[in-house]
Write an enzyme that holds these catalytic residues in place. Structure first.
Site, PDB file in Angstrom:
ATOM      1  N   ASP A 125      -2.646 -11.873   2.308  1.00 43.39           N
ATOM      2  CA  ASP A 125      -1.842 -10.678   2.573  1.00 43.39           C
ATOM      3  C   ASP A 125      -2.178  -9.611   1.545  1.00 43.39           C
ATOM      4  O   ASP A 125      -2.950  -9.836   0.612  1.00 43.39           O
ATOM      5  CB  ASP A 125      -0.348 -11.018   2.497  1.00 43.39           C
ATOM      6  CG  ASP A 125       0.035 -11.595   1.131  1.00 43.39           C
ATOM      7  OD1 ASP A 125       0.311 -10.801   0.210  1.00 43.39           O
ATOM      8  OD2 ASP A 125       0.027 -12.836   0.980  1.00 43.39           O
TER       9      ASP A 125
ATOM     10  N   ASP B 203       0.132  -8.234  -0.518  1.00 48.24           N
ATOM     11  CA  ASP B 203       1.355  -8.121  -1.297  1.00 48.24           C
ATOM     12  C   ASP B 203       2.263  -7.141  -0.543  1.00 48.24           C
ATOM     13  O   ASP B 203       2.408  -7.272   0.668  1.00 48.24           O
ATOM     14  CB  ASP B 203       1.041  -7.697  -2.739  1.00 48.24           C
ATOM     15  CG  ASP B 203       2.151  -8.125  -3.710  1.00 48.24           C
ATOM     16  OD1 ASP B 203       2.622  -9.266  -3.587  1.00 48.24           O
ATOM     17  OD2 ASP B 203       2.534  -7.322  -4.566  1.00 48.24           O
TER      18      ASP B 203
END
Length: 317
Positions: A237, A239
């Site tokens: 991802d 973050d």
């Protein structure tokens, strides 16, 4: 099978060489690759003679039993960092017991696999990053085997093994995954993900490339145990700093993690094809990190602590 915590002195001498003789005494040391599996990587397929072993350590129980066997002729020891079924939170992983248990089994090199978030647009979900530096923001974890009664200071200026990392990078490249050859990993306490303010601060002012919760104090402890350590971070991802992606959702992380886990297993298989059955002296000094590290005079050392250090520091004590 249970491996008990009391080491036989002869076994230690054969495994690690005579104390204070350094790398010259470590020629011919048998290679045993340890793999610490992170989120999504809970076993290794294809091991010959596979057996889950219970290893007792003076630092408590490891995260789980350790799966041993051989892969492409290389002795292996696999430990799921969070335990099978993902039962340990990042702050509660028994890091000292994990490293001690692997050392006790004769592990000379560790490939550490972990999931991470990215602070870089070009380090996208699904990419792999060869971590070579850390910023340690953990606060509640024991980060050393040594303490009052036996004080030691090891250098972690270069916290990973360049030689092993190079071989891991070569293996990862064969899988077709996009690999970034270096990166700084910010280790946060967790288990929560970052606030938006924290994510922006880390990215804009501190300069790390990825963020995770588990490679520290693992890397420091591996160095104290004189084990070569190479971490590979699997991006899941962005973050929460990225304006087009928003907050981290566990469902999205799990989806990317499944693909990452398959590439991680392929990397492990490719790595074993490039390794020798013998662990040569490490050119980066990983396997002699304790050579001049212990500061406490022999007559002042705590016998109880010294006994707990039998596997980790038996070569120099």
């Amino acid at each position: 099978m249970t491996v008990r915590c009391v080491q036989n002195c002869v076994t230690l001498a054969r495994r690690a060489g005579t104390p204070h003789k350094g790398a010259k005494q470590r020629k011919g040391l048998m290679m045993r690759l340890g793999v610490i599996g992170g989120s999504g990587v809970y076993d290794i397929d294809g091991l010959e003679g596979a057996e889950w072993q219970t290893v007792e350590t003076p630092w408590g129980a490891p995260s789980d039993q350790i799966l041993t066997g051989t892969l492409n002729g290389i002795d292996m020891a696999f430990l799921p960092r969070h335990g099978r079924g993902h039962v340990h939170s990042p702050s509660d992983v028994p890091y000292r017991a994990n490293i001690d248990a692997l050392k006790r089994l004769g592990v000379t090199d560790i490939l550490a696999v972990s999931a991470c978030g990215s602070f870089r647009e070009d380090m996208a979900p699904g990419d792999f990053v060869m971590v070579d530096q850390f910023i340690d923001r953990t606060r509640h974890r024991a980060s050393s085997f040594f303490s009052s009664g036996c004080v030691a200071h090891v250098s972690v200026a270069d916290p990973t093994c360049g030689s092993l990392s190079g071989k891991v990078a070569k293996a990862a490249a064969t899988t077709g995954v996009k690999l970034h050859p270096s990166g700084t990993y910010l280790a946060m306490e967790g288990p929560q993900f970052s606030t938006l303010a924290e994510s922006r601060m880390y990215r804009d002012h501190w300069g790390p490339d990825v963020i995770g919760m588990t490679n520290m104090p693992e890397a420091k402890l591996a160095r104290e145990a004189e084990i070569c350590y190479a971490p590979i971070a699997m991006v899941t991802d962005y973050d929460c700093w990225h304006p087009d992606h928003g907050a981290v959702e566990v469902s999205d992380v799990i989806r990317v993690m499944k693909a990452n886990a398959a590439n991680a297993r392929a990397t492990i298989h490719a790595l074993t094809q490039d390794l020798s059955g013998t662990h040569a002296p490490c050119p980066h000094g990983c396997d002699t990190a304790l050579e001049y590290a212990i500061m406490t005079a022999p007559e002042k050392r705590d016998p109880g602590l010294v006994a707990k250090l039998d596997a980790v520091a038996g070569r120099v004590l």
